[in-house]
Write a protein that holds these residues in place. Structure first.
Motif, PDB file in Angstrom:
ATOM      1  N   LEU A 142       6.887   1.934  -3.160  1.00  0.00           N
ATOM      2  CA  LEU A 142       6.049   2.446  -4.247  1.00  0.00           C
ATOM      3  C   LEU A 142       4.950   1.441  -4.604  1.00  0.00           C
ATOM      4  CD1 LEU A 142       5.555   4.671  -6.351  1.00  0.00           C
ATOM      5  CD2 LEU A 142       7.210   3.568  -7.840  1.00  0.00           C
ATOM      6  N   ALA A 143       5.341   0.151  -4.613  1.00  0.00           N
ATOM      7  CA  ALA A 143       4.366  -0.908  -4.921  1.00  0.00           C
ATOM      8  C   ALA A 143       3.234  -0.906  -3.897  1.00  0.00           C
ATOM      9  CB  ALA A 143       5.052  -2.273  -4.935  1.00  0.00           C
ATOM     10  N   TRP A 182      -0.730  -0.349  -4.754  1.00  0.00           N
ATOM     11  CA  TRP A 182      -1.775  -1.343  -4.469  1.00  0.00           C
ATOM     12  C   TRP A 182      -2.882  -0.732  -3.624  1.00  0.00           C
ATOM     13  CZ3 TRP A 182      -2.129  -4.806  -7.813  1.00  0.00           C
ATOM     14  CH2 TRP A 182      -1.003  -5.380  -8.390  1.00  0.00           C
ATOM     15  N   ILE A 183      -2.507   0.178  -2.712  1.00  0.00           N
ATOM     16  CA  ILE A 183      -3.544   0.857  -1.910  1.00  0.00           C
ATOM     17  C   ILE A 183      -4.393   1.745  -2.828  1.00  0.00           C
ATOM     18  CG2 ILE A 183      -3.906   2.617  -0.111  1.00  0.00           C
ATOM     19  CD1 ILE A 183      -1.470   1.352   1.357  1.00  0.00           C
ATOM     20  N   ILE A 215      -6.794  -0.457  -4.724  1.00  0.00           N
ATOM     21  CA  ILE A 215      -7.921  -0.898  -3.881  1.00  0.00           C
ATOM     22  C   ILE A 215      -8.948   0.223  -3.733  1.00  0.00           C
ATOM     23  CG2 ILE A 215      -8.566  -1.494  -1.505  1.00  0.00           C
ATOM     24  CD1 ILE A 215      -5.898  -3.060  -1.327  1.00  0.00           C
ATOM     25  N   PHE A 216      -8.460   1.415  -3.385  1.00  0.00           N
ATOM     26  CA  PHE A 216      -9.387   2.543  -3.194  1.00  0.00           C
ATOM     27  C   PHE A 216     -10.140   2.858  -4.484  1.00  0.00           C
ATOM     28  CE2 PHE A 216      -7.650   3.159   0.928  1.00  0.00           C
ATOM     29  CZ  PHE A 216      -8.489   4.040   1.604  1.00  0.00           C
ATOM     30  N   LYS A 217      -9.423   2.914  -5.587  1.00  0.00           N
ATOM     31  CA  LYS A 217     -10.078   3.255  -6.858  1.00  0.00           C
ATOM     32  C   LYS A 217     -11.061   2.156  -7.260  1.00  0.00           C
ATOM     33  CE  LYS A 217      -8.215   7.176  -7.283  1.00  0.00           C
ATOM     34  NZ  LYS A 217      -9.060   8.346  -7.002  1.00  0.00           N
ATOM     35  N   GLU A 272     -14.999   0.968   3.254  1.00  0.00           N
ATOM     36  CA  GLU A 272     -14.900  -0.298   2.496  1.00  0.00           C
ATOM     37  C   GLU A 272     -13.473  -0.523   2.002  1.00  0.00           C
ATOM     38  OE1 GLU A 272     -18.972  -1.768   0.274  1.00  0.00           O
ATOM     39  OE2 GLU A 272     -17.638  -0.424  -0.774  1.00  0.00           O
ATOM     40  N   SER A 273     -12.864   0.545   1.476  1.00  0.00           N
ATOM     41  CA  SER A 273     -11.491   0.436   0.963  1.00  0.00           C
ATOM     42  C   SER A 273     -10.532   0.084   2.091  1.00  0.00           C
ATOM     43  CB  SER A 273     -11.058   1.755   0.310  1.00  0.00           C
ATOM     44  OG  SER A 273     -11.950   2.114  -0.709  1.00  0.00           O
TER      45      SER A 273
END
Lengths: 129, 143
Positions: A101-102, A106-107, A110-112, B28-29
């Motif tokens: 879940l962590a 975290w992905i 990063i994307f947001k 980029e992500s």
């Protein structure tokens, strides 16, 4: 951010790629660096928010990022507490679930975080005056 | 060279994708995810060799380096997508050139590690490593 995610990646991958007999001695010591990185994230985040408050606060992506970040940090803390216990008391399946879940959170963070730069509709609050 | 990179981008459809609404931020992500994967495996292994979290056996972290290679490949693919879409932006940029130089240094350093020190680290358990191996780990972390 890279430091914080990197430590979480290391711990999560270690937890996810081992069986129930594995030992995790010393893994909790990596969290010292993790919380140092969190301090930098907090300070730089506050600086960015103060520089362009309207840009962030009017963008729903910002709230999703902050939510994913906060939940990710809570999970990191929970994993750290579990790793500080003696190895025999670690609930491997639930700790592995937390680790997976962590990683997902975290992905998402990063994307947001990257999408924040491309999705804002307001830059300065002065536009409303 | 720039013409070749542009033609490659156009021919493969990378240019169209990267100039679509979400193409650039998605890549980029992914580039950042690859970087975190690399730092979380190779970077943490380097820190361990330098003497951080001394209770963790080197081999426990060494096993994860293969996943770091996956992160590196993600970075190479996404990096090529950036470069071929905007070769002018990167090709003449000293920051990009320096980055490439450090990637080359990291590659040479990796060859030195696996050529001379890998076996020593694999058998070391949790014992402190000699300075020459710490130097390799330090170079890897900086690069």
């Amino acid at each position: 951010m890279a430091l914080v995610v990197a430590i979480n990646v290391a711990v999560s991958l270690r937890l996810l790629t081992t069986n129930s007999t594995a030992t995790y001695t010393g893994l909790d010591k990596l969290y010292t660096l993790h919380w140092l990185g969190v301090g930098f994230i907090f300070l730089s985040g506050i600086a960015l928010l103060l520089a362009y408050p309207a840009k962030a606060l009017t963008n729903p992506v910002f709230y999703v990022k902050v939510a994913a970040l906060v939940i990710g940090l809570i999970i990191a803390f929970k994993i750290q507490i579990r790793l500080q216990k003696t190895n025999s008391t670690i609930n491997h399946s639930s700790t592995k679930s937390l680790a997976a879940l962590a990683l997902i959170l975290w992905i998402v963070t990063i994307f947001k975080g990257r999408f924040l730069a491309y999705t804002n509709s307001v830059l300065l609050a002065s536009r409303f005056y | 060279m720039i013409d070749f990179l542009s033609s490659f981008s156009q021919f493969t459809g990378i240019y169209v994708f990267m100039n679509s609404m979400w193409g650039w931020p998605i890549i980029e992500s992914l580039h950042f995810v690859g970087l975190c994967l690399l730092l979380g495996t190779v970077g943490v292994f380097d820190l361990r060799m330098l003497g951080i979290a001394t209770q963790i056996p080197y081999e426990d972290l060494h096993r994860l380096v293969l996943l770091g290679v996956a992160g590196y490949l993600i970075n190479v693919v996404t990096g090529i997508m950036f470069l071929t879409t905007s070769p002018d932006q990167y090709g003449h940029n000293p920051a990009f050139q320096t980055k490439m130089l450090f990637m080359l240094l990291a590659g040479i350093n990796l060859l030195v590690f696996y050529g001379f020190f890998n076996q020593h680290v694999s058998n070391a358990g949790i014992a402190p490593l000699p300075t020459r191996i710490k130097l390799v780990a330090g170079i890897s972390l900086i690069a």
